[in-house]
Write an enzyme that holds these catalytic residues in place. Sequence first.
Site, PDB file in Angstrom:
ATOM      1  N   LYS A 115      10.973 -38.418  19.462  1.00  0.00           N
ATOM      2  CA  LYS A 115      11.520 -39.346  18.461  1.00  0.00           C
ATOM      3  C   LYS A 115      10.941 -40.744  18.662  1.00  0.00           C
ATOM      4  O   LYS A 115      10.610 -41.428  17.701  1.00  0.00           O
ATOM      5  CB  LYS A 115      13.044 -39.350  18.511  1.00  0.00           C
ATOM      6  CG  LYS A 115      13.567 -38.023  17.963  1.00  0.00           C
ATOM      7  CD  LYS A 115      15.021 -38.022  17.633  1.00  0.00           C
ATOM      8  CE  LYS A 115      15.361 -36.711  16.938  1.00  0.00           C
ATOM      9  NZ  LYS A 115      16.353 -35.901  17.625  1.00  0.00           N
ATOM     10  N   LYS A 194       6.519 -26.664  12.954  1.00  0.00           N
ATOM     11  CA  LYS A 194       7.898 -26.216  13.098  1.00  0.00           C
ATOM     12  C   LYS A 194       8.715 -26.692  11.897  1.00  0.00           C
ATOM     13  O   LYS A 194       8.614 -27.855  11.504  1.00  0.00           O
ATOM     14  CB  LYS A 194       8.478 -26.824  14.394  1.00  0.00           C
ATOM     15  CG  LYS A 194       9.926 -26.506  14.608  1.00  0.00           C
ATOM     16  CD  LYS A 194      10.602 -27.491  15.549  1.00  0.00           C
ATOM     17  CE  LYS A 194      12.074 -27.539  15.197  1.00  0.00           C
ATOM     18  NZ  LYS A 194      12.861 -28.605  15.598  1.00  0.00           N
ATOM     19  N   LYS A 197      13.985 -30.773   9.391  1.00  0.00           N
ATOM     20  CA  LYS A 197      14.363 -31.797   8.410  1.00  0.00           C
ATOM     21  C   LYS A 197      13.469 -33.018   8.530  1.00  0.00           C
ATOM     22  O   LYS A 197      13.076 -33.630   7.557  1.00  0.00           O
ATOM     23  CB  LYS A 197      15.817 -32.243   8.677  1.00  0.00           C
ATOM     24  CG  LYS A 197      16.832 -31.453   7.928  1.00  0.00           C
ATOM     25  CD  LYS A 197      18.216 -31.654   8.509  1.00  0.00           C
ATOM     26  CE  LYS A 197      18.434 -30.753   9.703  1.00  0.00           C
ATOM     27  NZ  LYS A 197      19.742 -30.719  10.301  1.00  0.00           N
TER      28      LYS A 197
HETATM   29  P1  ADP Z   1      16.096 -30.030  12.499  1.00  0.00           P
HETATM   30  O1  ADP Z   1      14.905 -29.951  13.412  1.00  0.00           O
HETATM   31  O2  ADP Z   1      15.776 -29.562  11.128  1.00  0.00           O
HETATM   32  O3  ADP Z   1      16.749 -31.397  12.511  1.00  0.00           O
HETATM   33  P2  ADP Z   1      18.314 -29.260  14.140  1.00  0.00           P
HETATM   34  O4  ADP Z   1      17.752 -30.062  15.274  1.00  0.00           O
HETATM   35  O5  ADP Z   1      19.555 -29.764  13.477  1.00  0.00           O
HETATM   36  O6  ADP Z   1      17.179 -29.008  13.063  1.00  0.00           O
HETATM   37  O7  ADP Z   1      18.561 -27.790  14.683  1.00  0.00           O
HETATM   38  C1  ADP Z   1      19.739 -27.012  14.639  1.00  0.00           C
HETATM   39  C2  ADP Z   1      19.491 -25.683  15.313  1.00  0.00           C
HETATM   40  O8  ADP Z   1      18.458 -24.969  14.647  1.00  0.00           O
HETATM   41  C3  ADP Z   1      19.022 -25.805  16.773  1.00  0.00           C
HETATM   42  O9  ADP Z   1      19.514 -24.718  17.521  1.00  0.00           O
HETATM   43  C4  ADP Z   1      17.532 -25.734  16.661  1.00  0.00           C
HETATM   44  O10 ADP Z   1      16.934 -25.281  17.844  1.00  0.00           O
HETATM   45  C5  ADP Z   1      17.372 -24.723  15.536  1.00  0.00           C
HETATM   46  N1  ADP Z   1      16.125 -24.941  14.802  1.00  0.00           N
HETATM   47  C6  ADP Z   1      15.823 -25.975  13.984  1.00  0.00           C
HETATM   48  N2  ADP Z   1      14.596 -25.831  13.440  1.00  0.00           N
HETATM   49  C7  ADP Z   1      14.105 -24.663  13.923  1.00  0.00           C
HETATM   50  C8  ADP Z   1      12.878 -23.933  13.727  1.00  0.00           C
HETATM   51  N3  ADP Z   1      11.931 -24.372  12.912  1.00  0.00           N
HETATM   52  N4  ADP Z   1      12.719 -22.778  14.383  1.00  0.00           N
HETATM   53  C9  ADP Z   1      13.679 -22.309  15.207  1.00  0.00           C
HETATM   54  N5  ADP Z   1      14.856 -22.937  15.424  1.00  0.00           N
HETATM   55  C10 ADP Z   1      15.083 -24.091  14.798  1.00  0.00           C
END
Ligand code: ADP
Length: 326
Positions: A115, A194, A197
């Site tokens: 970040k 990956k 959001k």
């Molecule tokens: P983002 O990266 O979209 O902000 P979050 O950090 O809120 O997503 O992730 C919520 C859950 O979903 C966590 O357990 C995270 O590891 C999983 N997750 C998010 N994006 C992925 C992805 N592209 N592949 C696998 N798991 C994911």
Amino acid sequence: MKPKGKRVLSGIQPTGNLHLGNYFAMMKPMIEFQEENDLFCFIVNYHALTTVRDRNKLKKGVIEAAADFLSLGLNPEKAIFWVQSDVPEVLELTWVLSCLTPMGLLERCHSYKDKINKGITPNHGLFSYPVLMAADILLYQADVVPVGKDQKQHIEVTRDIAEKFNFTYGETFTLPEEFIDPDVAIVPGIDGQKMSKSYNNTIEIFLDEKTLRKKIMRIITDSTPVEEPKDPEKCNVFKLYKLFATEDEIKEMEKNYRNGGFGYAQAKELLFEKVNNYFKPYREKREELLKDRDRIYKILSEGAEKARYIANKTLRKVRKKVGILY
Ligand code: ADP
Ligand code: TRP
């Protein structure tokens, strides 16, 4: 290995529309594990405060995440489902754990470093985010935590903090294990990075048909002409198709790619059909649910009451051990 007879816990941030990465790595396994485990599922709005400044957005995120989970099949009769801030005791444990957490442990966290590298000015909440997450997990004495690969380090940090507490004050916390399904550890986004959001490359679970089609048509592919053979393993459309299709369907598409004469537009059309058919019934259920928000709030507040009872049991032990309860 899939957990059985365990205390399984995970949380998700209410930061907007949940996507296929969230679904396959966290939501789907959680919903499946409610059958044979004690399931604890919650919406982490304190964590979201590290980035969200708009109160209406935060509130909307919570109710929508709740509707998402419930419509996808989370059953409040089987699982404890609540909003993190409805059990504010977690913040007390966060402080106790903070006082045992070496700075270096947090400074090494990839998600924090990523970040900063992206240019975000870090606040203290973002830095100490993993300690709040550790408190989330340890307060409920979880055995198993289903997450995507990007969260693995946070579970390791949780174990380090728990061990430090147990060593300092005596055996108190269960050491949790992550559950990461290797097939969905990193779900790719429409650009092949990956899905996240923060990368603007998501396919959300609850898109309407038209928007879903548009998104899928925007998936980035290379410029191999229709007639030529293609490598399925290098294609984002195929990688996503694999998440939804049966083994035979996957083999069939693989063959089409390798034979040539099969274009990316055709592959996208098949992917669209799969995703759309998969989520359509859930979409309808979600719309129904969102018409009765009081019912959702009631489920969440009943969940919070159950969670709070368990949280307080752990917290009483912790207070005694550290010397703030006589
Ligand atoms: P983002 O990266 O979209 O902000 P979050 O950090 O809120 O997503 O992730 C919520 C859950 O979903 C966590 O357990 C995270 O590891 C999983 N997750 C998010 N994006 C992925 C992805 N592209 N592949 C696998 N798991 C994911
Ligand atoms: N940090 C997790 C994420 O971004 C969310 C989270 C907060 C969590 N507390 C948790 C996940 C406890 C599992 C267990 O996705």
